[in-house]
Write a protein that holds these residues in place. Structure first.
Motif, PDB file in Angstrom:
ATOM      1  N   LYS A   1      25.107  50.425  42.537  1.00  0.00           N
ATOM      2  CA  LYS A   1      24.382  49.497  43.428  1.00  0.00           C
ATOM      3  C   LYS A   1      23.860  48.332  42.588  1.00  0.00           C
ATOM      4  O   LYS A   1      23.267  48.536  41.526  1.00  0.00           O
ATOM      5  CB  LYS A   1      23.187  50.193  44.078  1.00  0.00           C
TER       6      LYS A   1
ATOM      7  N   THR B   1      18.975  36.220  52.102  1.00  0.00           N
ATOM      8  CA  THR B   1      19.263  36.488  50.691  1.00  0.00           C
ATOM      9  C   THR B   1      18.015  36.173  49.860  1.00  0.00           C
ATOM     10  O   THR B   1      17.100  35.498  50.355  1.00  0.00           O
ATOM     11  CB  THR B   1      20.403  35.583  50.178  1.00  0.00           C
TER      12      THR B   1
ATOM     13  N   ASN C   1      28.362  47.593  47.922  1.00  0.00           N
ATOM     14  CA  ASN C   1      27.359  46.524  47.856  1.00  0.00           C
ATOM     15  C   ASN C   1      27.469  45.455  48.941  1.00  0.00           C
ATOM     16  O   ASN C   1      26.591  44.597  49.051  1.00  0.00           O
ATOM     17  CB  ASN C   1      27.431  45.845  46.481  1.00  0.00           C
TER      18      ASN C   1
ATOM     19  N   ILE D   1      27.247  43.443  52.312  1.00  0.00           N
ATOM     20  CA  ILE D   1      26.290  43.401  53.423  1.00  0.00           C
ATOM     21  C   ILE D   1      26.998  43.904  54.682  1.00  0.00           C
ATOM     22  O   ILE D   1      28.065  43.388  55.047  1.00  0.00           O
ATOM     23  CB  ILE D   1      25.799  41.957  53.660  1.00  0.00           C
TER      24      ILE D   1
ATOM     25  N   TYR E   1      26.884  40.243  48.932  1.00  0.00           N
ATOM     26  CA  TYR E   1      26.285  41.496  48.476  1.00  0.00           C
ATOM     27  C   TYR E   1      24.785  41.569  48.727  1.00  0.00           C
ATOM     28  O   TYR E   1      24.105  40.554  48.881  1.00  0.00           O
ATOM     29  CB  TYR E   1      26.571  41.678  46.986  1.00  0.00           C
ATOM     30  N   THR E   2      24.279  42.779  48.661  1.00  0.00           N
ATOM     31  CA  THR E   2      22.868  43.038  48.958  1.00  0.00           C
ATOM     32  C   THR E   2      21.997  42.964  47.705  1.00  0.00           C
ATOM     33  O   THR E   2      20.903  43.538  47.688  1.00  0.00           O
ATOM     34  CB  THR E   2      22.708  44.433  49.593  1.00  0.00           C
ATOM     35  N   THR E   3      22.461  42.284  46.690  1.00  0.00           N
ATOM     36  CA  THR E   3      21.687  42.152  45.449  1.00  0.00           C
ATOM     37  C   THR E   3      20.247  41.725  45.778  1.00  0.00           C
ATOM     38  O   THR E   3      20.036  40.624  46.296  1.00  0.00           O
ATOM     39  CB  THR E   3      22.329  41.084  44.538  1.00  0.00           C
ATOM     40  N   PRO E   4      19.252  42.566  45.461  1.00  0.00           N
ATOM     41  CA  PRO E   4      17.900  42.248  45.922  1.00  0.00           C
ATOM     42  C   PRO E   4      17.184  41.178  45.098  1.00  0.00           C
ATOM     43  O   PRO E   4      16.270  40.523  45.620  1.00  0.00           O
ATOM     44  CB  PRO E   4      17.157  43.582  45.822  1.00  0.00           C
TER      45      PRO E   4
ATOM     46  N   SER F   1      24.198  35.140  45.807  1.00  0.00           N
ATOM     47  CA  SER F   1      24.100  36.455  46.431  1.00  0.00           C
ATOM     48  C   SER F   1      25.489  36.924  46.877  1.00  0.00           C
ATOM     49  O   SER F   1      25.717  38.122  47.020  1.00  0.00           O
ATOM     50  CB  SER F   1      23.136  36.410  47.624  1.00  0.00           C
TER      51      SER F   1
ATOM     52  N   SER G   1      23.783  44.101  59.488  1.00  0.00           N
ATOM     53  CA  SER G   1      22.592  43.567  58.803  1.00  0.00           C
ATOM     54  C   SER G   1      22.399  42.059  59.000  1.00  0.00           C
ATOM     55  O   SER G   1      21.453  41.488  58.473  1.00  0.00           O
ATOM     56  CB  SER G   1      22.676  43.851  57.302  1.00  0.00           C
ATOM     57  N   TYR G   2      23.332  41.440  59.737  1.00  0.00           N
ATOM     58  CA  TYR G   2      23.176  40.002  59.980  1.00  0.00           C
ATOM     59  C   TYR G   2      22.257  39.771  61.156  1.00  0.00           C
ATOM     60  O   TYR G   2      22.305  40.555  62.083  1.00  0.00           O
ATOM     61  CB  TYR G   2      24.540  39.345  60.235  1.00  0.00           C
TER      62      TYR G   2
ATOM     63  N   TYR H   1      21.114  37.853  57.726  1.00  0.00           N
ATOM     64  CA  TYR H   1      20.744  38.458  56.447  1.00  0.00           C
ATOM     65  C   TYR H   1      20.080  37.419  55.561  1.00  0.00           C
ATOM     66  O   TYR H   1      20.671  36.391  55.231  1.00  0.00           O
ATOM     67  CB  TYR H   1      21.991  39.021  55.758  1.00  0.00           C
TER      68      TYR H   1
END
Ligand code: FES
Ligand code: FES
Lengths: 162, 795
Positions: free
Chosen positions: B313, B416, B405, B407, B349-352, B346, B411-412, B414
């Motif tokens: 992740k 970033t 990873n 999205i 991907y869901t990179t926080p 981003s 989840s939209y 979304y």
């Protein structure tokens, strides 16, 4: 010097400097601006015309050589003056979305007509090789290749008059 | 009404006929009575002080009208070329913004910098006169690379820009990123170069200018993607000509790709010179001149790190980039490697947590600005390369790592961590679609076959997203834009019911005359053939922002849709009057206005006729005429994207990389004309393939000379370099544009370099290769293979 030649089916006599390039003669002296100039190193093919049936880069051809010859430019490819009838290769480019900005198109068409005249049934690879001297920045060539294949078939279809 | 051709159809293009028959009207085709010819004298040095210019020998030649220099510009009190973006550094201070004079003042800062403009009766005379101008230079050391330019002791381009640093910009949460890196199970690291490119539209830049001494009006014909912006910048800020006296026309333009979306010094100089010499002037760039004066693109040096947990992740991304600006700030220059780069990191991907630092650096090279994709291909390349490196190092399949990873569609919208909020998308759907289309299942067999021939085969993925539809003015203003980024359209219905559209975007290959006519045909129910699109002339079209950033359909098309809706509203009022009904009871469908629940109706054509023959109009509530205008300012960017898969075969004997297959499944929102969308994808992808495999702008680091200054040294993709590509769409609808469109002009160029290089690296992975810089030329690949296979022999 005086040079006489056949241009798009009409005989023409022009007075020129011996150092005049055919591309300049067409664009500047004869107002035939369909032939384009896209480079200064003879690499792009935007300027291709048919001279005695051969595809040649008019940016690299000196005008005196025209004397006694036959020149066809993009303006002479479709029907005679004022006619809206497209040449089969032009129609193929239209049907296959073989042009975007249109700048490379005259050179592509002239190259394609010469190619299809010599080789009535080219393969895709032969078309791609045959277009090696023509750069297009817009289309990625895929639809140009499809157009040339379709245009070649149409040029040699029975009743096409070619 | 019959002959409506609407949204989703693929009529052949309206604009084709003139181009197919040699009747296009490009700037170089224009001739004016009494026209003279201009030649620019450009610096041959990367960096030099101009000690003196002797015009006398040139002015003595026959037919020479003027030799204009920076001193003449200064004497006339003219302005310098404006930058449209004012960004701020991490210290809160504005970027350093030294003036960009239209002709050099005292110093030249790149090979190609304009020193003088020579005007004569013929091109030959102007060239001869240019040769006769004597310029005394004191040559200074040049610096062309970003790493060298920021080093202490490097040659300084401007006295008041220490270390050549224009701006030290940052985005994101540095602390959150540092914390996440401490927790990481693995950190993937990558140093990369994003190679400098030259856009090379096939039509070289050109301009023709004239001034009318009687009226004080000026006309400039120029190869521009945004004539109104040229008029505004030039009249208000550079030449100080009343804007209403300035007409700028961009007729047929032979490709742009960003290269023609800047206000160039040549435009201002030729317009000013036309007034001074009192004759029309024409200038057409040679291709060699284009190489050293068209704004270049890309040119980044980057260090990037991706932190992952033990399951792969993504935890955080850190990117540090040095971006080359060249010798001056061009119109959009500083915006490209910052605002159009950082917010895209981003990816899908869901990179926080993400942190990005960009040092924007001056060097002795052509100014760098937008080139198709502009910032977004660079961001995509960083992210998509790094994902592959991480996958390899962690022993996780590349596709699987992406799946973990990406999205999720649910989840939209979304948000970033880098400013932008994606409204819609389905990257997983695009990925799955592309895997099937590319026959990834059959790859192992194809690879085995290549191996039997002694070749290396590789597969590369790029799952990406971009931001386009430039741009929401409110958002852009916060990021430093000095103008708005809306678009305008006027729908002019003629008494016959035929329609002329006046639109502020510019068509230079994108097929607007067709796509926009489809929108009007559908919305008004008029025949496709009865709609004409007018653009590119400030005297015909109301103010507009032009074409770049995949904005024409998204922003201009939205304005057109809005204006069409206004026409329908007005038509309903007219119909209500004619049909003696309440306006609220009038329905409009398929070109017919009718009273709900009755058979009373009027066609669009009848309403148009009545609008212009208002014999019995209730004039207090209804104006004659049927013409409506709309401006549209988007509320968000649009976010097209998708999955591209490249497959290459490498011949280890020669190092030649052959692109064997290319598959793209893209989400471009609603498709108006699928034929045109596919064409845009083809062209865009091939420009990205060009960057990955062929194209490279190279400077000599001592002299500052451009070494790749012609088509003989700068490799353009050609027909026989390429396979047939497979292009599919997998669309979700944009939630905030009127028709659900997202734009498609740049997606190809954004997704493809990463896909191609990932396939090249994959083909070489058995040699331990983790990264290959672009372009992957035979020379570069051959050396990599030699070094890997014969370590002792490699010097
Ligand atoms: S103009 Fe480029 S080859 Fe002739
Ligand atoms: S269509 Fe634009 S260069 Fe070929």
């Amino acid at each position: 010097m005086i040079v006489s030649f056949t241009l798009n089916g009409r005989s023409r006599t022009v007075e020129i400097e011996p150092s005049t390039l055919v591309a300049d003669l067409l664009r500047e002296n004869l107002n035939l601006t369909g032939t384009h100039v896209g480079c200064d190193t003879s690499q792009c093919g935007a300027c291709v015309v048919l001279f005695d049936g051969e595809a040649v880069k008019s940016c690299t051809l000196l005008a005196p050589i025209l004397d006694g010859g036959t020149l066809t430019t993009i303006e002479g490819l479709s029907g005679p003056g004022g006619s809206n009838a497209l040449h089969p290769m032009q129609e193929a480019f239209h049907q296959n979305h073989g042009l975007q900005c249109g700048f490379c198109t005259p050179g592509m068409l002239m190259t394609a007509v010469a190619l299809a005249t010599k080789n009535p049934t080219p393969t895709e690879a032969e078309v791609r090789r045959g277009l090696e001297g023509n750069i297009c920045r817009c289309t990625g060539y895929q639809n140009i290749v499809a157009s040339v294949l379709a245009g070649a078939a149409a040029m040699h279809a029975p009743g096409s008059g070619e | 009404m019959s002959n409506v051709i609407g949204i989703g159809a693929a009529p052949r293009r309206k604009e084709d006929f003139r181009f197919l028959t040699g009747r296009g009207n490009y700037v170089a085709d224009i001739k004016r009575v009494d026209m003279t010819f201009g030649v620019f004298i450009r610096s041959q040095h990367g960096h030099a002080v101009i000690r003196g210019i002797d015009k006398v020998p040139a002015l003595a030649l026959p037919g020479v009208h003027a030799v204009l220099t920076g001193d003449d510009v200064a004497a006339d009190g003219l302005g310098s070329l404006p930058c449209g973006w004012g960004i701020h550094g991490s210290d809160g201070l504005p970027m350093k913004e030294p003036p960009f004079p239209m002709l050099a003042q005292g110093k030249v800062r790149f090979v190609g910098d304009m020193v003088a403009f020579v005007i004569a009766d013929t091109l030959e005379l102007a060239r001869a006169a240019a040769e006769a101008v004597v310029i005394d230079y004191e040559v200074l050391p040049s610096v062309v690379g970003v790493l060298e330019a920021v080093r202490p002791g490097a040659p300084q381009l401007f006295d008041d820009v220490p270390n050549n640093l224009c701006c030290d910009w940052e985005l994101g949460d540095k602390v959150a990123v540092a914390t996440a890196f401490k927790k990481a199970a693995h950190v993937a690291r990558l140093s990369l170069v994003n190679n400098r490119l030259i856009g090379n539209p096939m039509e070289p830049r050109a301009a023709v200018a004239e001034s009318n001494g009687g009226t004080g009006h000026y006309t400039l014909w120029t190869t521009s993607q945004f004539p109104h912006v040229v008029r505004f910048l030039m009249s208000a800020l550079v030449l100080k000509i009343p804007e209403q006296k300035m007409r700028v026309v961009a007729p047929d333009v032979g490709g742009g790709f960003g290269v023609k979306q800047f206000h160039y010094g040549e435009e201002a100089v030729i317009t000013w010179a036309a007034k001074r010499v009192g004759r029309p002037i024409k200038w057409v760039a040679d291709r060699s001149e284009g190489f050293i004066s068209d704004r270049h693109g890309r040119d980044h040096v980057t260090e990037a790190e991706l932190a992952l947990d033990q399951n792969g992740k993504f935890l955080a991304l850190k990117v540090v980039t040095l971006a080359n600006m060249g010798g001056y700030l061009s119109t959009f220059g500083p915006n490209i490697p910052t605002n159009l780069y950082g917010p895209l990191l981003s990816g899908v991907y869901t990179t926080p947590a993400i942190y990005c630092n960009v040092k924007v650096v001056f060097t002795n090279t052509v100014p760098v600005d937008a080139y198709r994709g502009a910032g977004r291909p660079e961001a995509t390349f960083v992210v998509e390369r790094l994902v592959d490196v991480a996958a390899k190092e962690m022993g996780i399949d590349r596709v699987e790592l992406r799946r973990r990873n990406i999205i999720a569609k649910e989840s939209y919208p979304y948000q970033t961590p880098v400013l932008v909020e994606y409204d819609s998308g389905d990257p997983m759907g695009c990925l799955e679609g592309a895997l099937a289309e590319a026959d990834v299942a059959g790859f192992a067999e194809r690879k085995a076959a290549s191996e039997r021939d002694g070749k290396f085969r590789g597969l590369g993925y790029s799952t990406y997203v971009e931001a386009c539809g430039l741009a929401p003015s409110r958002f852009a203003g916060r990021l430093g834009a000095r103008g708005g980024l809306y678009e305008s359209a006027t729908v002019r219905v003629h008494p016959t019911g035929q329609v002329t559209v006046l639109i502020g975007t510019h068509n230079h290959g994108q097929g607007h005359e067709t796509t926009f006519a489809q929108i009007v045909s559908e919305k008004l129910g008029v025949a496709f053939d009865n709609v004409d699109i007018v653009f590119g002339d400030t005297d015909r079209v109301q103010f507009g922002m032009g074409t770049y950033g995949s904005r024409s359909l998204v922003v201009g098309g939205a304005a057109l849709s809005k204006a069409s809706d206004k026409v329908v509203l007005k038509g309903k009022k007219i119909a209500a009057h004619l049909l003696e009904a309440s306006e609220h009871d009038i329905q409009f469908e398929a070109g017919v206005f009718s009273v709900a629940g009755t058979d009373r109706s009027k066609t669009f054509q009848e309403i148009a006729g009545a609008a212009y023959v208002p014999h019995d109009y209730p004039l207090e509530i209804l104006e004659p005429g049927l013409e409506e205008q709309a401006y549209y300012d988007p509320v968000n960017f649009t976010y097209p994207g998708g999955c591209h898969i490249a497959e290459v075969e490498i011949d280890p004997e020669t190092g030649i990389v052959a692109l064997e297959k290319y598959t793209a499944v893209d989400d471009v929102g609603t498709v108006i004309n699928p034929m045109i969308v596919e064409g845009q994808l083809h062209g865009g992808i091939v420009q990205g393939v060009g960057q990955a495999l062929y194209e490279n702008a190279v400077y000599d680091d001592v002299s500052g000379q451009l070494l790749s200054g012609s088509f003989m040294d700068y490799t353009m993709p050609r027909a026989d370099h390429l396979p047939n590509m497979t292009i599919k769409t997998h669309s979700t609808l944009c939630t905030h544009t009127p028709m659900g469109v997202k734009g498609c002009g740049e997606v190809g160029t954004i997704g493809s370099p990463a896909a191609v290089i990932n396939s090249v690296v994959d083909a070489l992975s058995h040699l331990g290769v983790l990264h290959v810089d672009m372009p992957a030329t035979p020379n570069r690949i051959w050396r990599i293979i030699q070094n890997a296979t014969m370590p002792l022999a490699a010097e």
